[in-house]
Structure formats: structure tokens, C-alpha cells
Design a protein around this motif. Structure first.
Motif, PDB file in Angstrom:
ATOM      1  N   THR A  25       2.289  -4.928  -6.053  1.00  0.00           N
ATOM      2  CA  THR A  25       0.601  -5.596  -6.473  1.00  0.00           C
ATOM      3  C   THR A  25      -0.080  -5.322  -5.015  1.00  0.00           C
ATOM      4  OG1 THR A  25       1.417  -7.068  -8.062  1.00  0.00           O
ATOM      5  CG2 THR A  25      -0.976  -7.507  -6.971  1.00  0.00           C
ATOM      6  N   ALA A  26       0.505  -5.471  -3.846  1.00  0.00           N
ATOM      7  CA  ALA A  26      -0.196  -5.409  -2.615  1.00  0.00           C
ATOM      8  C   ALA A  26      -0.476  -3.947  -2.437  1.00  0.00           C
ATOM      9  CB  ALA A  26       0.664  -6.066  -1.450  1.00  0.00           C
ATOM     10  N   CYS A  27       0.381  -3.006  -2.894  1.00  0.00           N
ATOM     11  CA  CYS A  27       0.126  -1.603  -2.361  1.00  0.00           C
ATOM     12  C   CYS A  27      -0.793  -1.221  -3.349  1.00  0.00           C
ATOM     13  CB  CYS A  27       1.524  -0.863  -2.816  1.00  0.00           C
ATOM     14  SG  CYS A  27       2.993  -1.161  -1.477  1.00  0.00           S
ATOM     15  N   LYS A  28      -0.622  -1.441  -4.793  1.00  0.00           N
ATOM     16  CA  LYS A  28      -1.768  -0.915  -5.764  1.00  0.00           C
ATOM     17  C   LYS A  28      -3.257  -1.508  -5.220  1.00  0.00           C
ATOM     18  CE  LYS A  28       1.599  -1.588  -9.049  1.00  0.00           C
ATOM     19  NZ  LYS A  28       2.084  -2.394 -10.129  1.00  0.00           N
ATOM     20  N   PHE A  29      -3.272  -2.781  -4.376  1.00  0.00           N
ATOM     21  CA  PHE A  29      -4.533  -3.355  -3.994  1.00  0.00           C
ATOM     22  C   PHE A  29      -5.050  -2.497  -2.861  1.00  0.00           C
ATOM     23  CE2 PHE A  29      -6.655  -6.259  -0.997  1.00  0.00           C
ATOM     24  CZ  PHE A  29      -8.116  -6.361  -1.816  1.00  0.00           C
ATOM     25  N   ARG A  30      -4.239  -2.196  -2.042  1.00  0.00           N
ATOM     26  CA  ARG A  30      -4.381  -1.197  -0.849  1.00  0.00           C
ATOM     27  C   ARG A  30      -5.203  -0.057  -1.360  1.00  0.00           C
ATOM     28  NH1 ARG A  30      -3.474  -3.375   3.993  1.00  0.00           N
ATOM     29  NH2 ARG A  30      -2.015  -5.009   4.236  1.00  0.00           N
ATOM     30  N   MET A  31      -4.362   0.624  -2.299  1.00  0.00           N
ATOM     31  CA  MET A  31      -4.892   1.856  -2.838  1.00  0.00           C
ATOM     32  C   MET A  31      -6.125   1.687  -3.450  1.00  0.00           C
ATOM     33  SD  MET A  31      -4.849   3.280  -6.100  1.00  0.00           S
ATOM     34  CE  MET A  31      -4.145   2.569  -7.171  1.00  0.00           C
ATOM     35  N   LEU A  32      -6.423   0.803  -4.282  1.00  0.00           N
ATOM     36  CA  LEU A  32      -7.552   0.580  -4.853  1.00  0.00           C
ATOM     37  C   LEU A  32      -8.940   0.564  -3.468  1.00  0.00           C
ATOM     38  CD1 LEU A  32      -7.067  -1.571  -7.681  1.00  0.00           C
ATOM     39  CD2 LEU A  32      -7.884   0.831  -7.952  1.00  0.00           C
ATOM     40  N   LYS A  33      -8.348  -0.224  -2.659  1.00  0.00           N
ATOM     41  CA  LYS A  33      -9.405  -0.548  -1.533  1.00  0.00           C
ATOM     42  C   LYS A  33      -9.466   0.665  -0.840  1.00  0.00           C
ATOM     43  CE  LYS A  33     -10.907  -3.627   0.305  1.00  0.00           C
ATOM     44  NZ  LYS A  33     -12.290  -4.480   0.133  1.00  0.00           N
ATOM     45  N   LYS A  34      -8.703   1.825  -0.774  1.00  0.00           N
ATOM     46  CA  LYS A  34      -8.679   3.223  -0.032  1.00  0.00           C
ATOM     47  C   LYS A  34      -9.696   3.714  -0.765  1.00  0.00           C
ATOM     48  CE  LYS A  34      -7.109   4.483   3.109  1.00  0.00           C
ATOM     49  NZ  LYS A  34      -7.625   4.672   4.578  1.00  0.00           N
ATOM     50  N   TRP A  35      -9.675   3.901  -2.248  1.00  0.00           N
ATOM     51  CA  TRP A  35     -10.673   4.444  -2.876  1.00  0.00           C
ATOM     52  C   TRP A  35     -12.001   4.041  -2.760  1.00  0.00           C
ATOM     53  CZ3 TRP A  35     -13.861   2.152  -6.869  1.00  0.00           C
ATOM     54  CH2 TRP A  35     -14.190   3.374  -7.662  1.00  0.00           C
ATOM     55  N   GLN A  36     -11.968   2.537  -2.581  1.00  0.00           N
ATOM     56  CA  GLN A  36     -13.391   1.937  -2.312  1.00  0.00           C
ATOM     57  C   GLN A  36     -14.058   2.334  -1.041  1.00  0.00           C
ATOM     58  OE1 GLN A  36     -13.659  -2.431  -1.625  1.00  0.00           O
ATOM     59  NE2 GLN A  36     -15.066  -2.374  -3.452  1.00  0.00           N
ATOM     60  N   GLU A  37     -13.228   2.706  -0.125  1.00  0.00           N
ATOM     61  CA  GLU A  37     -13.574   3.251   1.215  1.00  0.00           C
ATOM     62  C   GLU A  37     -14.124   4.427   1.099  1.00  0.00           C
ATOM     63  OE1 GLU A  37     -10.595   2.447   4.014  1.00  0.00           O
ATOM     64  OE2 GLU A  37     -10.443   0.415   3.686  1.00  0.00           O
TER      65      GLU A  37
END
Length: 311
Positions: free
Chosen positions: A266-278
Motif C-alpha cells: 500500500t505504501a509503494c502504491k501510494f508513493r507511486m500515485l504521489k509521483k504521478w501527482q508530482e
């Protein structure tokens, strides 16, 4: 054993004699702080610590296609391989398997890659060289028509000794399961039909109106919150790496950085979505994420439609 000290100065490189040496140290008259290093004259065979790096092609085909890099276990060389894959016309994901060879690789010796069960391997044999200074990085292509579990073995041809091996399982790669998505859509449709048959006509009409008249105008402007991203992350399945590359168009290097942290899924997926947001900045809106992920699964689509309805 005889050797000298290579001394690299602004005016050029020179070979200088040491004053003394031991098994681990070289004593040398320091004339400047320029880079230095011992140069050993030897006719012995050159050996390297080896590594095998795997990448899988990401596409819509059910078949499996891999790139296998046999390289010196050198950090800068491994990074060069990653850059080479990143700039390829195809999309790849890195397969995490123990990369270090069980035996030192010999310069000029021939090695053979074997697949169990048999696969198309091109080339089957290679002559190992230190390619760290080469611009184009050579690799072995492995192709299987069906997505099955298989073993890869790197064998030293002179001795038939296995110097590296790995077993690749279905969970090691990401593949689109169209049957599952169709099944989910079918199940969702059956649930909607069942709901329609058990509710009064007025309530059914009202519910359909709510679904069919989602106002997305605010969604096109409203940025995503961390809470919403965590909710989406929890709904993403094992295919999150493929979603990141294919749907969100993130770089494989970004995914590798996230996975290196060795956090929970879940943490990896969240960081992935944050990277997309950036990456998207002001375009990282609910509507934009909906447009990118609505085809991933019915569950993700329902979550994002819920965000849009709440605006």
C-alpha cells in the motif's frame, strides 16, 4: 609481484614507483592530491564479480519477452543498463531476482543461457567481456509464447557449471488479466440488474439518474488529497507496476526507486500515485486520475466516481 602507481595530474598521467607495500597498503611519496591507484603487471586471467539483471517487456501480448543482461557487478554499469532500458522504444519492468553470480566470470570465456522449460533465446551463447565502457549494452532476449513459470540458468560452457540461476513465477511479472476484468464487469452488471428488479421503479430511476448525471466539472479542477490517494492505493492490486507505466506513464526508474525502499504494498502504491501527482502538478485532478484509471478495474472506477459525486 611488481607494480607501479598510476598518478593522474592535470598535465597528464604518469607511472611512479612506490616506496613500500604490504598485502593491503601501498606506501608512496605524495607529490600532489591528484587521483592515484596501483597498477599491477600480471599475465594472469582477468576475473570479474558478475551480475545478471532481468527486465520484462510490458505490452498487451499474453506471451513473455525478457532482456537478460550479464554484466560486471559495478554500480555505474548497472545504472547504465537502467538508462539504456529507459530510453528504449519499448516499456520494461525490472524483475527482482538475486543478481550476483555464484562464481567469478572470466574475461573472454563463453557462457550459455538455458531455460527450463525451453524458450527462444537469442543469442544462446555469449563471450563475457567487461562492457562498462561500451555505449551500447549487449543483452540476451528470452521469449516464451505462454506465460508459464520457468527457470533461467547461466552455465559456463567449458565446465558446464551453473554460475547463476533464478526461478521466475507469475507473481514476478505484471500481466493484464482480461478474463478477470470481464468477469468483474459481468458480475457488476448482474448486481445492477438484480438491484433494479428488487427496487420500486421510482427508486431505480433516481439511482440511475445519480450515476448517469455525475457532474465532472469540479473534478477537472479539484486536486487530489492524500486521503483520496491512499483510498485508491488500497484498491490497486498486484498489477500496480503496470498501471504506473502504462496508465500513468511513469518511468521505470521511478518505480525502481519506490520498490528499493522495501515498504509494504500500500505504501509503494501510494508513493507511486504521489509521483504521478508530482509529474502532473496542476493537472493531478480527480477527473484526470479517473480518465487514466477507469479501465483498470470496476472497483477503481467506482471509487473515483464516488470522489466525483461528492464534489
Amino acid at each position: 609481484m611488481t607494480f607501479k602507481v598510476l598518478h593522474v595530474k592535470r598535465s597528464g598521467a604518469s607511472l611512479e614507483y612506490p616506496v613500500d607495500h604490504s598485502a593491503s597498503h601501498v606506501k608512496w611519496h605524495v607529490s600532489s592530491l591528484s587521483p592515484v591507484g596501483p597498477v599491477i603487471q600480471s599475465e594472469e586471467t582477468l576475473y570479474h564479480h558478475g551480475a545478471v539483471v532481468l527486465y520484462k517487456v510490458i505490452d498487451q501480448n499474453p506471451s513473455l519477452s525478457f532482456r537478460v543482461y550479464v554484466a560486471t557487478n559495478n554500480e555505474s554499469f548497472i545504472k547504465d543498463i537502467s538508462k539504456s532500458v529507459k530510453h528504449s522504444s519499448k516499456k520494461f519492468m525490472k524483475i527482482d531476482k538475486p543478481p550476483v553470480c555464484q562464481k567469478l566470470l572470466q574475461n573472454g570465456k563463453r557462457y550459455k543461457l538455458i531455460s527450463q522449460p525451453e524458450a527462444d533465446i537469442t543469442p544462446e551463447e555469449i563471450e563475457f567481456v567487461d562492457g562498462s565502457l561500451l555505449k551500447l549494452k549487449s543483452y540476451i532476449e528470452v521469449y516464451l509464447e505462454q506465460p508459464v513459470e520457468f527457470k533461467l540458468l547461466l552455465v559456463e560452457m567449458d565446465s558446464d557449471e551453473i554460475v547463476w540461476k533464478a526461478k521466475l513465477r507469475e507473481c514476478d511479472w505484471v500481466q493484464q488479466d482480461q478474463t478477470r476484468n470481464i468477469s468483474k464487469s459481468s458480475t457488476s452488471g448482474k448486481r445492477r440488474r438484480k438491484l433494479s428488479s428488487t427496487l420500486p421503479a421510482e427508486e431505480v430511476c433516481d439511482k440511475r439518474m445519480k450515476v448517469d448525471t455525475v457532474d465532472t466539472s469540479d473534478g477537472a479542477k479539484t486536486p487530489l488529497t492524500d486521503t483520496q490517494l491512499i483510498t485508491v492505493a488500497e484498491k490497486l492490486g498486484k498489477e500496480w507496476v503496470k498501471v504506473a507505466i502504462v496508465n500513468l506513464e511513469l518511468d521505470i526508474a521511478d518505480i525502481d526507486t519506490i520498490r528499493e525502499k522495501k515498504e509494504n504494498d500500500t505504501a509503494c502504491k501510494f508513493r507511486m500515485l504521489k509521483k504521478w501527482q508530482e509529474k502532473e502538478q496542476s493537472n493531478a485532478t480527480v477527473q484526470n486520475l479517473y480518465n487514466c484509471l477507469k479501465s483498470v478495474s470496476a472497483e477503481i472506477q467506482a471509487v473515483l466516481e464516488g470522489f466525483l459525486q461528492d464534489m
